[in-house]
Scaffold this motif. Structure first.
Motif, PDB file in Angstrom:
ATOM      1  N   UNK A   8       0.827  -1.209   0.000  1.00  0.00           N
ATOM      2  CA  UNK A   8       0.000   0.000   0.000  1.00  0.00           C
ATOM      3  C   UNK A   8       0.862   1.261   0.000  1.00  0.00           C
ATOM      4  N   UNK A   9       1.954   1.239   0.732  1.00  0.00           N
ATOM      5  CA  UNK A   9       2.859   2.393   0.739  1.00  0.00           C
ATOM      6  C   UNK A   9       3.501   2.600  -0.640  1.00  0.00           C
ATOM      7  N   UNK A  14      -0.164   6.611  -6.568  1.00  0.00           N
ATOM      8  CA  UNK A  14      -0.089   6.065  -7.921  1.00  0.00           C
ATOM      9  C   UNK A  14      -1.481   5.627  -8.355  1.00  0.00           C
ATOM     10  N   UNK A  15      -1.617   5.526  -9.623  1.00  0.00           N
ATOM     11  CA  UNK A  15      -2.857   5.022 -10.187  1.00  0.00           C
ATOM     12  C   UNK A  15      -2.777   3.509 -10.131  1.00  0.00           C
ATOM     13  N   UNK A  19      -1.885  -4.793 -12.897  1.00  0.00           N
ATOM     14  CA  UNK A  19      -0.825  -5.571 -12.235  1.00  0.00           C
ATOM     15  C   UNK A  19      -0.827  -5.275 -10.744  1.00  0.00           C
ATOM     16  N   UNK A  20      -0.858  -3.999 -10.412  1.00  0.00           N
ATOM     17  CA  UNK A  20      -0.860  -3.621  -8.992  1.00  0.00           C
ATOM     18  C   UNK A  20      -2.142  -4.076  -8.301  1.00  0.00           C
ATOM     19  N   UNK A  21      -3.248  -3.987  -9.049  1.00  0.00           N
ATOM     20  CA  UNK A  21      -4.519  -4.447  -8.480  1.00  0.00           C
ATOM     21  C   UNK A  21      -4.451  -5.948  -8.170  1.00  0.00           C
TER      22      UNK A  21
END
Length: 166
Positions: A8-9, A14-15, A19-21
């Protein structure tokens, strides 16, 4: 949990792309699996604790039962020993104890018994020695009262109360 906070940090400001999701979703799923595993472990521990408590109660009950059995057996042994001792006592020794019982005496002298009982002095002294060896009487000297006196010991008192109940 630390991994989720790190992620989370990293994503802060960032959007959120696919991939991050996906990374975040996977971290939450793993965390959820860990929580479920901890719940299962907790339930297993509760069940184990209940079983152990039940077993402890059962063992405590058995222990109390054993203690009662021991007390009962000790009573039987004492009774057998008293009967055996009564059977092993000489006639004169038993007569001395019966005299103590009949007169409710706890102490006496050899001369007292010689006067009261119809046995010879040597027989009475031998019986007193026998009672002393069995620890039914104890010996003490009293110069003011004319010599040696004898006391019934607690064991002797108990024995006197038990002989020839009736």
């Amino acid at each position: 949990m630390a991994d989720i906070i790190k992620t989370l940090l990293m994503l802060k400001g960032k959007v959120l792309d696919a991939v991050n999701f996906e990374l975040l979703r996977r971290a939450y799923e793993l965390q959820n699996q860990n929580i479920e595993q901890l719940k299962n472990n907790n339930e297993a521990l509760k069940e184990s604790n209940t079983l152990l408590r039940d077993k402890a109660n059962r063992l405590e009950s058995e222990n109390n039962e054993f203690k009662q059995n021991i007390k009962n057996l000790e009573k039987k042994i004492n009774s057998i020993n008293n009967n055996k001792m009564s059977q092993e006592l000489s006639e004169v020794a038993e007569a001395i104890l019966l005299e103590c019982k009949g007169k409710d005496k706890k102490e006496f002298g050899a001369e007292d018994m010689i006067e009261i009982l119809s046995y010879r002095k040597l027989e009475i002294e031998g019986a007193i020695n026998e009672l002393s060896k069995l620890k039914l009487i104890s010996v003490y000297e009293t110069p003011l009262m004319g010599g040696i006196r004898y006391d019934l010991t607690p064991k002797g008192t108990e024995f006197v109360l038990k002989i020839h109940k009736g």
